[in-house]
Write an enzyme that holds these catalytic residues in place. Structure first.
Site, PDB file in Angstrom:
ATOM      1  N   CYS A 170      -1.150   0.736   7.364  1.00  0.00           N
ATOM      2  CA  CYS A 170      -2.578   0.393   7.547  1.00  0.00           C
ATOM      3  C   CYS A 170      -2.943  -0.857   6.739  1.00  0.00           C
ATOM      4  CB  CYS A 170      -3.488   1.563   7.162  1.00  0.00           C
ATOM      5  SG  CYS A 170      -3.294   3.022   8.214  1.00  0.00           S
ATOM      6  N   ARG A 171      -3.203  -0.672   5.440  1.00  0.00           N
ATOM      7  CA  ARG A 171      -3.783  -1.760   4.653  1.00  0.00           C
ATOM      8  C   ARG A 171      -2.861  -2.959   4.454  1.00  0.00           C
ATOM      9  NH1 ARG A 171      -5.179   2.104  -0.188  1.00  0.00           N
ATOM     10  NH2 ARG A 171      -3.264   3.009   0.676  1.00  0.00           N
ATOM     11  N   CYS A 217       0.874  -1.187   0.000  1.00  0.00           N
ATOM     12  CA  CYS A 217       0.000   0.000   0.000  1.00  0.00           C
ATOM     13  C   CYS A 217       0.905   1.229   0.000  1.00  0.00           C
ATOM     14  CB  CYS A 217      -0.971  -0.026   1.181  1.00  0.00           C
ATOM     15  SG  CYS A 217      -0.190  -0.017   2.803  1.00  0.00           S
ATOM     16  N   ASP A 249      -7.975   3.750   1.245  1.00  0.00           N
ATOM     17  CA  ASP A 249      -7.050   4.233   2.265  1.00  0.00           C
ATOM     18  C   ASP A 249      -7.851   4.734   3.478  1.00  0.00           C
ATOM     19  OD1 ASP A 249      -5.237   5.633   3.736  1.00  0.00           O
ATOM     20  OD2 ASP A 249      -4.428   6.772   2.052  1.00  0.00           O
ATOM     21  N   ASN A 291       2.406   1.524   4.203  1.00  0.00           N
ATOM     22  CA  ASN A 291       2.749   0.256   4.868  1.00  0.00           C
ATOM     23  C   ASN A 291       2.535   0.339   6.380  1.00  0.00           C
ATOM     24  OD1 ASN A 291       5.700  -1.875   5.333  1.00  0.00           O
ATOM     25  ND2 ASN A 291       3.624  -2.513   4.911  1.00  0.00           N
TER      26      ASN A 291
HETATM   27  P1  4NP Z   1      -1.702   2.803   4.104  1.00  0.00           P
HETATM   28  O1  4NP Z   1      -2.343   4.153   4.709  1.00  0.00           O
HETATM   29  O2  4NP Z   1      -1.209   3.163   2.707  1.00  0.00           O
HETATM   30  O3  4NP Z   1      -2.854   1.863   4.084  1.00  0.00           O
HETATM   31  O4  4NP Z   1      -0.594   2.403   5.041  1.00  0.00           O
HETATM   32  C1  4NP Z   1      -1.666   5.372   4.725  1.00  0.00           C
HETATM   33  C2  4NP Z   1      -0.768   5.627   5.723  1.00  0.00           C
HETATM   34  C3  4NP Z   1      -0.112   6.851   5.779  1.00  0.00           C
HETATM   35  C4  4NP Z   1      -0.364   7.808   4.809  1.00  0.00           C
HETATM   36  C5  4NP Z   1      -1.266   7.533   3.801  1.00  0.00           C
HETATM   37  C6  4NP Z   1      -1.902   6.310   3.755  1.00  0.00           C
HETATM   38  N1  4NP Z   1       0.269   9.075   4.873  1.00  0.00           N
HETATM   39  O5  4NP Z   1      -0.009   9.924   4.021  1.00  0.00           O
HETATM   40  O6  4NP Z   1       1.113   9.286   5.768  1.00  0.00           O
END
Ligand code: 4NP
Length: 156
Positions: A13-14, A8, A125, A11
């Site tokens: 959350c998803r 994702c 997200d 790295n």
């Molecule tokens: P992920 O979620 O891609 O599912 O880990 C996010 C985590 C952090 C950010 C964006 C999405 N960020 O912009 O910091």
């Protein structure tokens, strides 16, 4: 042996959640020795961090303990893994841009192509949303990872 990398943006959350769900399914099926499961981000914004505390709290309510530390996707991943699974259009586009060969391009897949119960074209997200977004992510990933395990075990 199947080597799967979930990807994702951050790295945190998803993709670490997908890693946790897939690990549990593989363990329940007694197939730990047949799989290598990891996750990574297209960005390095959260390098070294544990998953987001909200993601960990929601995961924990369903019995998942997420201990992955965030890392960025690296070129070797395209050689080391058999499947590189992105969560949304941007993840897929970033992976395609970074793929070092046409063989590597063929390893890139979309998480929701394995969904069988909840129709979806991406895993959204949850970072800037509320708790329902985190629950929805886990619902989608539980569906997709069971479809993925099914797809990988039916022909072996
Ligand atoms: P992920 O979620 O891609 O599912 O880990 C996010 C985590 C952090 C950010 C964006 C999405 N960020 O912009 O910091």
């Amino acid at each position: 042996m199947k080597k799967i990398l979930f990807v994702c943006l951050g790295n945190i959350c998803r993709s670490p959640m997908a890693e946790g769900v897939m690990r549990r399914l593989v363990e329940e099926a007694g197939l730990e020795k047949e799989f290598v499961i990891d996750s990574a981000g297209t960005s390095g914004y959260h390098q070294g961090d544990l998953p987001d505390s909200r993601m960990r709290a929601h995961a924990s309510q369903r019995g998942y303990n997420l201990t992955h530390h965030s890392r960025r996707v690296r070129t070797e991943d395209f050689y080391d893994f058999d499947l590189i699974i992105g969560m949304d259009d941007q993840n897929i586009a970033d992976l395609q841009e970074r793929a070092p060969s046409t063989e590597a391009l063929r390893k890139i897949h979309r998480m929701t192509e394995y969904n069988t119960r909840i129709p979806a074209d991406h895993v959204p997200d949850p970072y800037y949303g509320g708790s329902s977004g985190f629950e929805h992510v886990i619902d989608l990933l539980e569906d997709a990872c069971s479809g993925l395990l099914e797809a990988l075990t039916q022909d072996s």
